[in-house]
Design a protein around this motif. Structure first.
Motif, short mmCIF file in Angstrom:
data_model
loop_
_atom_site.label_atom_id
_atom_site.label_comp_id
_atom_site.label_asym_id
_atom_site.label_seq_id
_atom_site.Cartn_x
_atom_site.Cartn_y
_atom_site.Cartn_z
N LYS A 1 0.83 -1.19 0.00
CA LYS A 1 0.00 0.00 0.00
C LYS A 1 0.87 1.26 0.00
CE LYS A 1 -4.04 -1.94 2.37
NZ LYS A 1 -4.99 -1.79 3.50
N TRP B 1 -13.52 0.89 5.68
CA TRP B 1 -13.48 -0.52 6.09
C TRP B 1 -14.67 -1.29 5.52
CZ3 TRP B 1 -9.49 -2.54 9.09
CH2 TRP B 1 -9.65 -3.85 9.52
N PRO C 1 -13.85 -7.15 -1.19
CA PRO C 1 -13.57 -8.45 -0.54
C PRO C 1 -12.56 -9.30 -1.30
CG PRO C 1 -15.76 -8.43 -1.53
CD PRO C 1 -15.26 -7.02 -1.59
N SER D 1 -9.77 -8.14 -2.51
CA SER D 1 -8.44 -7.55 -2.37
C SER D 1 -7.48 -8.53 -1.70
CB SER D 1 -8.52 -6.27 -1.54
OG SER D 1 -7.23 -5.83 -1.17
N PRO D 2 -6.23 -8.60 -2.16
CA PRO D 2 -5.25 -9.50 -1.53
C PRO D 2 -4.66 -8.93 -0.24
CG PRO D 2 -4.22 -8.34 -3.34
CD PRO D 2 -5.67 -7.94 -3.36
N PHE D 3 -4.97 -7.66 0.07
CA PHE D 3 -4.36 -7.01 1.22
C PHE D 3 -5.10 -7.34 2.52
CE2 PHE D 3 -2.81 -4.38 -2.25
CZ PHE D 3 -1.50 -4.13 -1.87
N THR D 4 -4.39 -7.20 3.63
CA THR D 4 -4.96 -7.28 4.97
C THR D 4 -4.46 -6.09 5.78
OG1 THR D 4 -4.93 -9.70 4.89
CG2 THR D 4 -5.22 -8.67 7.04
N PRO D 5 -5.37 -5.15 6.16
CA PRO D 5 -6.78 -5.05 5.80
C PRO D 5 -6.97 -4.86 4.29
CG PRO D 5 -6.24 -3.60 7.65
CD PRO D 5 -4.95 -4.06 7.07
N LYS D 6 -8.16 -5.19 3.80
CA LYS D 6 -8.35 -5.30 2.37
C LYS D 6 -8.36 -3.96 1.63
CE LYS D 6 -10.46 -9.83 2.18
NZ LYS D 6 -9.30 -10.35 1.42
N THR E 1 -7.04 2.32 4.55
CA THR E 1 -7.25 2.55 5.98
C THR E 1 -6.90 3.99 6.32
OG1 THR E 1 -5.02 1.80 6.55
CG2 THR E 1 -6.80 0.16 6.59
N ARG F 1 2.32 -12.52 -3.09
CA ARG F 1 2.11 -11.92 -1.77
C ARG F 1 2.16 -10.40 -1.86
NH1 ARG F 1 6.35 -15.43 -1.53
NH2 ARG F 1 5.98 -17.48 -0.59
N ALA G 1 0.74 -4.75 3.75
CA ALA G 1 0.00 -3.52 4.01
C ALA G 1 0.90 -2.34 4.33
CB ALA G 1 -0.98 -3.73 5.16
#
Length: 389
Positions: free
Chosen positions: A177, A221, A226, A228-233, A236, A330, A333
Motif C-alpha cells: 500500500k 473498512w 472483498p 483484495s489481496p491485502f490485509t486489511p483489504k 485505511t 504476496r 499492508a
C-alpha cells in the motif's frame, strides 16, 4: 558451495545496530563507517545528502558499470526506542536462543548486513553490477530515497531489477500500500473557560473534524473490496497524534493532529479524503467569521506511492530464484520505498529477512534462521553476478 556468509553478516549487523540512526538524528556515522568498509574493498561509493548535509543516502557499485545489474536497497534509519520496555540494550546486538535482538535487526539492518557481507566476494568475482542503495529517513515518509533514485536513473546504466530488503521472511512480495500523512492545524481564540462565547475552542472544533475522519475510516473498512489481496483489504485511515490546549480553564488557542491514509490504489489519498478537505475548508470559513485569527490548515506532509504487482515481473522472478521461493503471490499492508523505485520505471520486488511483526517493537529481533536464509540468497546472488552477462 563456498563459505557461509552468515558469520560475517552477524558481525556486520552488530556494528550497524551500534549506530543510533533514529530518524530524528543523523545517520552520518553509520554512512562513514560503511564508506570505510567499502573503501577497504576498493568499491567506489558516493553520498547523496539531504539539503543541509545532516543525513545522506549512500550508493555503491560492485562490479562493472554496465546495464542489467541488481540494486540492493535498504534504509539506514530506525524508529525510536523511547518509552519501550526493552530487556536489553537496543543499540547492542544481543543473541538469545535462536534470535538476534536490537533496534533495526529486523527493520532493516539485517538486510544491509547481508548485502555488505556479500561485498568482499562480489568485489573479486562480479561480472554483473550489484548496486548498493542505502537511504535515510524511510521511517518518516520515505524522504531520502527519491533523490538517490534520481541519481540512479540519471547516472547509471539501467539495472534489471531492484530488491528492497524490507522484512518479508525472505519471501518475495510484489505489492504494498501507499501512505500519505496529513497534518491538521486548527487555530482558535483563547479566553477564560467561563466565557466560551468570547473565544473559539480549537480543541472542540478539531474534535468535529476528527469525528468525521473516524466515520470516514469506518466507511473505508465497510466498502473494501472483498477480493483484495491485502490485509486489511481496503484503504485505511488512522489518527496517530493529537496535541492541543494549555489548561483545563483556558479555551484552547490551537489544536493539531496527524492522520495517515494507506491505500492500495487506484484511488489516491487526495481522492479518499476529498470530502474531509471540503469540510475542513467550510469550517475554516466559519471560524474566520467568528475570529479572524482562527481557521483550519490541512497539509499533505508525505505521500509514498503504492507498489503494484507487475505481470511477469523480472524482479519478482529474480528474488524467487535467489530465495528458492515457490510460494503464492504476496502483498503487504506497510509502505516502503518499492513504490518509489517502481514509479521511476524499475522492476522491483520486496524480499528481506525477518517479520514485520517484530518491527518497531520493544525487544525487536530477527531470527538467526532468517539471517541464514538471507545468507543463502546472497550466496546465490554472488554466483549469479559471477556469470558473464
Amino acid at each position: 558451495m563456498s563459505a557461509d556468509l552468515y558469520p560475517a553478516a552477524r558481525d556486520l549487523l552488530a556494528r550497524l545496530v551500534a549506530f543510533d540512526t533514529t530518524s530524528r538524528g543523523s545517520n552520518l556515522e553509520l554512512v562513514e563507517w560503511v564508506e570505510g568498509y567499502l573503501g577497504g574493498l576498493g568499491v567506489p561509493h558516493r553520498r547523496v545528502p539531504n539539503a543541509d548535509g545532516s543525513k545522506s543516502n549512500l550508493m555503491a557499485t560492485i562490479g562493472p558499470v554496465i546495464a542489467g545489474g541488481v540494486v540492493l536497497s535498504g534504509h539506514t534509519d530506525v524508529v525510536p526506542v523511547d518509552g519501550q520496555p526493552w530487556t536489553s540494550n537496543p543499540f547492542e546486538l544481543t543473541e538469545k536462543g535462536e534470535r538476534l535482538y536490537g533496534r533495526g535487526t529486523c527493520d532493516m539492518k539485517g538486510f544491509l548486513a547481508l548485502a555488505l557481507a556479500a561485498a568482499p566476494e562480489l568485489a573479486k568475482t562480479a561480472k554483473k553490477p550489484v548496486h548498493l542503495a542505502f537511504s535515510y529517513d524511510e521511517e518518516i515518509g520515505c524522504l531520502g530515497a527519491p533523490s538517490m533514485i534520481a541519481v540512479i536513473r540519471r547516472e547509471l546504466p539501467p539495472p534489471a531489477v531492484v530488491v528492497v530488503g524490507e522484512p518479508t521472511n525472505m519471501e518475495a512480495v510484489n505489492g504494498h500500500k501507499g501512505i500519505a500523512t496529513f497534518h491538521v492545524t486548527v487555530a482558535g481564540r483563547e479566553c477564560h473557560s467561563s466565557q466560551p462565547h468570547l473565544g473559539v475552542s480549537a480543541v472542540m472544533e478539531a474534535v468535529k473534524l476528527m469525528s468525521s475522519l473516524n466515520q470516514l475510516s469506518a466507511r473505508l473498512w465497510d466498502e473494501a473490496d472483498p477480493a483484495s489481496p491485502f490485509t486489511p483489504k481496503g484503504p485505511t485511515l488512522t489518527i496517530g497524534m493529537v496535541s492541543g490546549g494549555t489548561a483545563h480553564n483556558i479555551i484552547a488557542r490551537e489544536c493539531t493532529f496527524v492522520f495517515d491514509v494507506r491505500s492500495p490504489g487506484p484511488r489516491t489519498p487526495e481522492e479518499i479524503v476529498a470530502p474531509f478537505l471540503a469540510e475542513a475548508a467550510e469550517l475554516d470559513r466559519a471560524l474566520k467569521a467568528r475570529a479572524p485569527e482562527a481557521g483550519v490548515v490541512v497539509e499533505l506532509r508525505t505521500n509514498v506511492p503504492p507498489f503494484q504487482p507487475e505481470p511477469d515481473g523480472a524482479a519478482e522472478a529474480f528474488a524467487r530464484r535467489m530465495a528458492g521461493d515457490n510460494g503464492p503471490p504476496r502483498v503487504v499492508a506497510f509502505a516502503a520505498e518499492a513504490g518509489q523505485f517502481q514509479q521511476a520505471g524499475f522492476s522491483t520486488v520486496i524480499c528481506g529477512p525477518g517479520s514485520i511483526d517484530q518491527a518497531h517493537q520493544p525487544d525487536e529481533f530477527v531470527e538467526i534462521a532468517q539471517m541464514q536464509r538471507g545468507a543463502l540468497f546472497m550466496r546465490r546472488l554472488i554466483e549469479w553476478a559471477s556469470e558473464a552477462p
